[in-house]
Design a protein around this motif. Structure first.
Motif, PDB file in Angstrom:
ATOM      1  N   ASP A   1      22.925  33.726 -82.233  1.00  0.00           N
ATOM      2  CA  ASP A   1      23.738  34.700 -82.965  1.00  0.00           C
ATOM      3  C   ASP A   1      22.988  35.247 -84.171  1.00  0.00           C
ATOM      4  OD1 ASP A   1      25.857  34.425 -81.215  1.00  0.00           O
ATOM      5  OD2 ASP A   1      26.815  32.823 -82.394  1.00  0.00           O
ATOM      6  N   ALA A   2      22.258  34.395 -84.841  1.00  0.00           N
ATOM      7  CA  ALA A   2      21.472  34.825 -86.001  1.00  0.00           C
ATOM      8  C   ALA A   2      20.368  35.789 -85.552  1.00  0.00           C
ATOM      9  CB  ALA A   2      20.870  33.625 -86.726  1.00  0.00           C
TER      10      ALA A   2
ATOM     11  N   ARG B   1      20.454  37.800 -82.908  1.00  0.00           N
ATOM     12  CA  ARG B   1      21.109  39.075 -82.593  1.00  0.00           C
ATOM     13  C   ARG B   1      21.428  39.834 -83.871  1.00  0.00           C
ATOM     14  NH1 ARG B   1      23.038  36.190 -78.392  1.00  0.00           N
ATOM     15  NH2 ARG B   1      24.850  35.370 -79.454  1.00  0.00           N
ATOM     16  N   ALA B   2      21.947  39.121 -84.870  1.00  0.00           N
ATOM     17  CA  ALA B   2      22.278  39.767 -86.142  1.00  0.00           C
ATOM     18  C   ALA B   2      21.002  40.308 -86.813  1.00  0.00           C
ATOM     19  CB  ALA B   2      22.975  38.785 -87.062  1.00  0.00           C
TER      20      ALA B   2
ATOM     21  N   GLU C   1      19.941  43.459 -85.094  1.00  0.00           N
ATOM     22  CA  GLU C   1      20.850  44.539 -85.486  1.00  0.00           C
ATOM     23  C   GLU C   1      20.507  45.069 -86.875  1.00  0.00           C
ATOM     24  OE1 GLU C   1      25.441  44.464 -85.730  1.00  0.00           O
ATOM     25  OE2 GLU C   1      24.898  43.725 -83.721  1.00  0.00           O
ATOM     26  N   ILE C   2      20.268  44.164 -87.805  1.00  0.00           N
ATOM     27  CA  ILE C   2      19.936  44.544 -89.178  1.00  0.00           C
ATOM     28  C   ILE C   2      18.616  45.315 -89.217  1.00  0.00           C
ATOM     29  CG2 ILE C   2      19.210  43.640 -91.435  1.00  0.00           C
ATOM     30  CD1 ILE C   2      21.278  41.375 -90.963  1.00  0.00           C
TER      31      ILE C   2
END
Length: 186
Positions: free
Chosen positions: A174-175, A177-178, A181-182
């Protein structure tokens, strides 16, 4: 007004065939290519007969065009675009200096500058400026392409590092993916 050339009267697909046939035969064997062309023209039901000299002239023009493109390609691959842009600037300065000397000479001699000479000089300057502008655009486009490719390579490297971190378990999926995205590379 001169009559149109016979090659201009045949269909476009026959002109394309002729160009390919000449290229395939190394721009030679004009007689047999002309015979083959005339056979194709007759098969199309056209009442035109093309001569060897017309096909020979067409062959020479195609060969000259191919050589010009090859030379331009070679020059562009050999010359650094920035160096070529600098060469244009120097050439422009030389022409401008020559123009000033020419005008100064005319003033001292008889005070008369032939309109034809002035027009030729103006056209030459205009063409050179347009060419220089195109070179600058090419240079700018090349810089943008290099920068874009560098960004894409860096993004791919960072994305790969994130994937390696997820695979090793040092970073949470999840980190990762984040983070993607960032950073804007999805």
């Amino acid at each position: 007004m001169p009559p149109p050339k016979k090659l201009d009267l045949i269909p476009e697909e026959l002109r394309r065939w002729l160009a390919e046939e000449l290229r395939d035969r190394g721009f030679s064997d004009i007689v047999s290519v002309t015979d083959a062309l005339n056979d194709r023209i007759a098969a199309e039901g056209l009442e035109i007969r093309v001569g060897k000299s017309a096909v020979g002239d067409f062959s020479k023009a195609l060969k000259d065009q191919r050589e010009a493109f090859a030379l331009a390609d070679q020059l562009l691959s050999d010359l650094d675009i920035e160096r070529e842009g600098e060469l244009h600037r120097v050439l422009m300065q030389m022409i401008a200096t020559s123009a000033v000397h020419m005008i100064d000479h005319v003033r001292k001699e008889d005070g008369h500058l032939e309109p034809k000479d002035l027009m030729s000089l103006g056209r030459m300057l205009k063409d050179l400026m347009a060419s220089s502008g195109m070179r600058e655009k090419l240079l700018s486009d090349e810089r943008e392409r290099v920068a874009r490719e560098a960004r894409e390579a860096q993004q791919a490297e960072l994305a790969d590092k994130l994937e390696q971190g997820v695979a090793r378990g040092t970073i949470n999926g999840d980190a990762a993916r984040a983070a993607r995205e960032i950073m804007g590379f999805g």
